[in-house]
Design a protein around this motif. Structure first.
Motif, short mmCIF file in Angstrom:
data_model
loop_
_atom_site.label_atom_id
_atom_site.label_comp_id
_atom_site.label_asym_id
_atom_site.label_seq_id
_atom_site.Cartn_x
_atom_site.Cartn_y
_atom_site.Cartn_z
N ASN A 43 -1.35 0.32 0.22
CA ASN A 43 -0.08 0.58 0.86
C ASN A 43 1.03 -0.20 0.15
O ASN A 43 0.83 -1.34 -0.27
N LEU A 44 2.19 0.42 0.04
CA LEU A 44 3.39 -0.20 -0.50
C LEU A 44 4.48 -0.11 0.56
O LEU A 44 4.37 0.68 1.50
N PRO A 45 5.55 -0.88 0.41
CA PRO A 45 6.68 -0.73 1.34
C PRO A 45 7.25 0.69 1.30
O PRO A 45 6.99 1.45 0.36
N ALA A 46 8.03 1.02 2.30
CA ALA A 46 8.70 2.32 2.40
C ALA A 46 7.71 3.47 2.53
O ALA A 46 7.93 4.56 2.00
N SER A 47 6.59 3.21 3.23
CA SER A 47 5.61 4.26 3.54
C SER A 47 5.05 4.96 2.31
O SER A 47 4.82 6.16 2.32
N ARG A 48 4.82 4.19 1.25
CA ARG A 48 4.23 4.74 0.03
C ARG A 48 2.83 4.18 -0.15
O ARG A 48 2.48 3.14 0.39
N VAL A 49 2.04 4.88 -0.97
CA VAL A 49 0.72 4.41 -1.37
C VAL A 49 0.66 4.44 -2.89
O VAL A 49 1.09 5.42 -3.51
N GLU A 50 0.14 3.35 -3.47
CA GLU A 50 -0.07 3.31 -4.92
C GLU A 50 -1.54 3.51 -5.20
O GLU A 50 -2.39 2.79 -4.68
#
Length: 96
Positions: A43-50
């Motif tokens: 999980n990354l900030p701003a509802s993103r996934v790396e």
């Protein structure tokens, strides 16, 4: 036939949309393991996934296609991709 280093790749995909809290990382891990890839989904900030995946380039491309397929949990709005030389040192595929 073994895969030579030149046929291997590292994919970094940043997935934007509603992809947190919906089983997206677990789903990605399952697809990656089916393709024999190693790496992680975090999980990354701003509802993103790396998603970081290493293995045969063809299989990394299949994972990228799956991420963009519309068959994922949640809702993928955009996938940004970056291709690199593999760094190695990864084992398995983990969710972070």
């Amino acid at each position: 036939m073994t895969v030579t280093e030149s046929e291997r790749a590292r994919l970094i995909a940043r997935v934007h949309g509603h992809v947190q809290g919906v089983g997206f990382r677990w789903w990605t891990r399952s697809r990656a393991l089916e393709l024999g890839l190693v790496g992680s989904a975090a999980n990354l900030p701003a509802s993103r996934v790396e998603v970081v995946a290493e293995g045969p380039r063809e299989n990394c491309e299949k994972l990228l296609e799956a991420l963009r397929s519309g068959d994922t949990p949640g809702r993928v709005e955009h996938v940004a991709e970056l291709w690199m030389e593999p760094k190695g040192g990864l084992t398995g595929f983990v969710e972070r």
